[in-house]
Motif scaffolding. Sequence first.
Motif, PDB file in Angstrom:
ATOM      1  N   GLY A  48       0.807  -1.213   0.000  1.00 36.43           N
ATOM      2  CA  GLY A  48       0.000   0.000   0.000  1.00 36.43           C
ATOM      3  C   GLY A  48       0.835   1.255   0.000  1.00 36.43           C
ATOM      4  O   GLY A  48       0.550   2.206  -0.741  1.00 36.43           O
ATOM      5  N   THR A  49       1.891   1.297   0.824  1.00 36.34           N
ATOM      6  CA  THR A  49       2.746   2.475   0.875  1.00 36.34           C
ATOM      7  C   THR A  49       3.511   2.647  -0.430  1.00 36.34           C
ATOM      8  O   THR A  49       3.670   3.770  -0.928  1.00 36.34           O
ATOM      9  CB  THR A  49       3.729   2.367   2.050  1.00 36.34           C
ATOM     10  N   ASN A  99       1.296   5.165   6.676  1.00 37.20           N
ATOM     11  CA  ASN A  99       1.889   6.403   7.187  1.00 37.20           C
ATOM     12  C   ASN A  99       2.274   6.181   8.652  1.00 37.20           C
ATOM     13  O   ASN A  99       1.426   5.802   9.463  1.00 37.20           O
ATOM     14  CB  ASN A  99       0.892   7.550   7.075  1.00 37.20           C
ATOM     15  N   PRO A 100       3.547   6.390   9.022  1.00 36.24           N
ATOM     16  CA  PRO A 100       3.932   6.209  10.427  1.00 36.24           C
ATOM     17  C   PRO A 100       3.132   7.074  11.386  1.00 36.24           C
ATOM     18  O   PRO A 100       2.886   6.665  12.529  1.00 36.24           O
ATOM     19  CB  PRO A 100       5.415   6.601  10.428  1.00 36.24           C
ATOM     20  N   ILE A 104       1.371   5.514  14.695  1.00 32.13           N
ATOM     21  CA  ILE A 104       1.695   6.004  16.038  1.00 32.13           C
ATOM     22  C   ILE A 104       0.455   6.585  16.713  1.00 32.13           C
ATOM     23  O   ILE A 104       0.225   6.375  17.919  1.00 32.13           O
ATOM     24  CB  ILE A 104       2.813   7.052  15.960  1.00 32.13           C
ATOM     25  N   ALA A 105      -0.375   7.312  15.949  1.00 31.61           N
ATOM     26  CA  ALA A 105      -1.586   7.896  16.532  1.00 31.61           C
ATOM     27  C   ALA A 105      -2.550   6.817  17.010  1.00 31.61           C
ATOM     28  O   ALA A 105      -3.119   6.915  18.102  1.00 31.61           O
ATOM     29  CB  ALA A 105      -2.265   8.804  15.502  1.00 31.61           C
ATOM     30  N   LEU A 106      -2.741   5.769  16.202  1.00 32.65           N
ATOM     31  CA  LEU A 106      -3.642   4.687  16.601  1.00 32.65           C
ATOM     32  C   LEU A 106      -3.094   3.919  17.802  1.00 32.65           C
ATOM     33  O   LEU A 106      -3.853   3.499  18.677  1.00 32.65           O
ATOM     34  CB  LEU A 106      -3.862   3.745  15.425  1.00 32.65           C
ATOM     35  N   GLN A 124       6.519   0.507   6.050  1.00 37.26           N
ATOM     36  CA  GLN A 124       6.144   1.752   5.368  1.00 37.26           C
ATOM     37  C   GLN A 124       7.363   2.484   4.818  1.00 37.26           C
ATOM     38  O   GLN A 124       7.350   2.978   3.690  1.00 37.26           O
ATOM     39  CB  GLN A 124       5.372   2.647   6.346  1.00 37.26           C
ATOM     40  N   VAL A 125       8.431   2.552   5.607  1.00 37.39           N
ATOM     41  CA  VAL A 125       9.647   3.226   5.155  1.00 37.39           C
ATOM     42  C   VAL A 125      10.268   2.466   3.985  1.00 37.39           C
ATOM     43  O   VAL A 125      10.715   3.066   2.997  1.00 37.39           O
ATOM     44  CB  VAL A 125      10.648   3.356   6.321  1.00 37.39           C
TER      45      VAL A 125
END
Length: 217
Positions: A48-49, A99-100, A104-106, A124-125
Amino acid sequence: MANITGQTQIANLDIEDGRSGGGSRSQDSPRPPIFISFVQKLFGEFVGTFSLVFAGCSAIVVNDTYGKPVTLPGIALTWGLTVMVMTYSIGHISGAHFNPAITIALASSRKFPLKQVPGYIAAQVLGSTLAIESLRLLFNLNNNGCSLKGAIYVGTHPSSSNTASFVVEFIATFNLLFVISAVATDKRANRSFAGLAIGATVVLDILFGGYVYRKPL
């Protein structure tokens, strides 16, 4: 009489459990959920990324290399549509973070296991890095992001002060995370439209934030 009553109760339990009276599972009964391994989730985040960065950045490269045929609305649609398509394609596997910041938010809100955060960010990276390397090879870009054909810089630079750019980035990121939290994590929301809502938010963010940046001379 007691034996008949007992058999009737067993039959009723079989029907409620989705089985026939003979103990076999009926054809209409739901199948057990398929187990999704952590490796599959990481692969989904990688794909996906990679797709998101490759499609979105290639639209920018094509626009700046071949006389701006895509334009800013086209670039915004490319990013938003890719997010929507990948969300519907991979969301049921990995959650479609891509998206990191989202991961992180989740995790900070206890909507995602903290122990899986490093693996997600690594995938992702890696996906985004390989996407950029693919674009560099396809469009003959040098290490500074310039086209070797026309010496066109395909990056961006703040057109105003760094403070104004920071504010725009903050608002755009807040909008994206707010919509994701509202439509993807709240049980009261209709999750069937989550991909559409998130993709549309990406389009809006790029439309109002894209003009804050310009190509440096």
